[in-house]
Design a protein around this motif. Sequence first.
Motif, PDB file in Angstrom:
ATOM      1  N   GLY A  51       0.228   7.473   7.343  1.00 32.75           N
ATOM      2  CA  GLY A  51      -0.574   6.590   8.188  1.00 32.75           C
ATOM      3  C   GLY A  51      -0.115   5.139   8.113  1.00 32.75           C
ATOM      4  N   TYR A  52       0.195   4.690   6.897  1.00 29.39           N
ATOM      5  CA  TYR A  52       0.658   3.308   6.734  1.00 29.39           C
ATOM      6  C   TYR A  52       2.032   3.091   7.397  1.00 29.39           C
ATOM      7  N   ASN A  79       0.730   4.077  -3.016  1.00 27.70           N
ATOM      8  CA  ASN A  79       0.510   5.509  -2.810  1.00 27.70           C
ATOM      9  C   ASN A  79       1.710   6.334  -3.274  1.00 27.70           C
ATOM     10  N   GLY A 137      -3.417  13.559  -0.634  1.00 24.22           N
ATOM     11  CA  GLY A 137      -4.114  12.430  -0.019  1.00 24.22           C
ATOM     12  C   GLY A 137      -3.242  11.180   0.032  1.00 24.22           C
ATOM     13  N   SER A 138      -2.481  10.947  -1.038  1.00 23.80           N
ATOM     14  CA  SER A 138      -1.599   9.774  -1.065  1.00 23.80           C
ATOM     15  C   SER A 138      -0.464   9.919  -0.058  1.00 23.80           C
ATOM     16  N   MET A 197      -0.575  11.613   2.794  1.00 23.57           N
ATOM     17  CA  MET A 197      -1.125  11.403   4.127  1.00 23.57           C
ATOM     18  C   MET A 197      -1.384   9.914   4.388  1.00 23.57           C
ATOM     19  N   LYS A 198      -1.825   9.184   3.359  1.00 24.97           N
ATOM     20  CA  LYS A 198      -2.027   7.743   3.511  1.00 24.97           C
ATOM     21  C   LYS A 198      -0.698   7.038   3.782  1.00 24.97           C
ATOM     22  N   MET A 199       0.361   7.458   3.081  1.00 24.55           N
ATOM     23  CA  MET A 199       1.674   6.857   3.304  1.00 24.55           C
ATOM     24  C   MET A 199       2.147   7.072   4.735  1.00 24.55           C
ATOM     25  N   THR A 208      -5.013  14.831  -4.963  1.00 24.09           N
ATOM     26  CA  THR A 208      -4.683  13.401  -5.047  1.00 24.09           C
ATOM     27  C   THR A 208      -3.312  13.121  -4.445  1.00 24.09           C
ATOM     28  N   LYS A 266       0.832  -1.210   0.000  1.00 25.92           N
ATOM     29  CA  LYS A 266       0.000   0.000   0.000  1.00 25.92           C
ATOM     30  C   LYS A 266       0.866   1.260   0.000  1.00 25.92           C
ATOM     31  N   ILE A 267       1.970   1.217   0.701  1.00 26.87           N
ATOM     32  CA  ILE A 267       2.888   2.362   0.694  1.00 26.87           C
ATOM     33  C   ILE A 267       3.441   2.581  -0.711  1.00 26.87           C
TER      34      ILE A 267
END
Length: 280
Positions: free
Chosen positions: A92-93, A69, A85-86, A88-90, A82, A65-66
């Motif tokens: 979190g992961y 993103n 958002g990617s 911030m997801k990284m 986009t 997932k990292i």
Amino acid sequence: MQWFYRFLNIIVSAITVFFDAIMWPFSHFPPIVGLVVLSAIGGVVFLKLFGMTSNQTAIKRIKNKIKANLFAVVIYRDSFSTSFGSIMKMIGYNFLYMRYVLVPLVVLGAVFVVMYGQFDIRYGKQPLAVNEPVTVSLQAKPETDLYDLSLKVDDGIRIDTPALRIKQHNEINWVITPVTDGTHEIIITNGDEQVCAMPIVAGNTDAKKIPIGSYRSWCDRLLYPGLPQIDPSSPVVSLTVEYTSSDENFLGWKLHWLVIFLIVSLIAGLLSKRFINVEI
């Protein structure tokens, strides 16, 4: 609690005997040979332990997932929403990844502490120089009368100064000088009773282990193994001598054993990662 500490000291002694056995085949080679081989084995062992104590499926899923993103950030770099958002997801992961590797890192840290003491006693110090003075330090229990404790040495050691007693720190210091090569003994007495002893390694000697001190605490024995525990009833808490660190010649550089261990074990772990099939 005394039985518990005795049990822990038996474990420390068993660990030392175990390392004596696995290092014995290298006793007739230059120290760097055993250090490099054992560091490589250590790297593979650490990698295997990481795989055994971690959730490999979850780690692999999070790493994918990292990566996904990260690709999204590159592909959609013209779209702020986009890309942001990617990112911030990284983040979190990555926090989630740390959650899954925390327990394995604690396990590896505990194993490393054990290995550190065993490697340092064999590769970390060099014998004292003959005819060069060194300080012997004794730490006593708070209620001890420091004037009851004295130092005795064999013929290979000369005592250069009277005991320097520091009551505020329950400490006594002596300056001694090795006068001959070999392994000698210093003894601490309480009146007429011997309460503590330790070897002093000096000059040109083939000593395989150089213990820097004798301790009452099993925790200290774990980090500085090699000598029997001081009796808990003894007025002495620790007896230490400061040896000079020893560096090994590795690929043309003089490096401390810990640096060599980290380099070789890291390379060995990375090279064996595919064969052991462990995600890190």
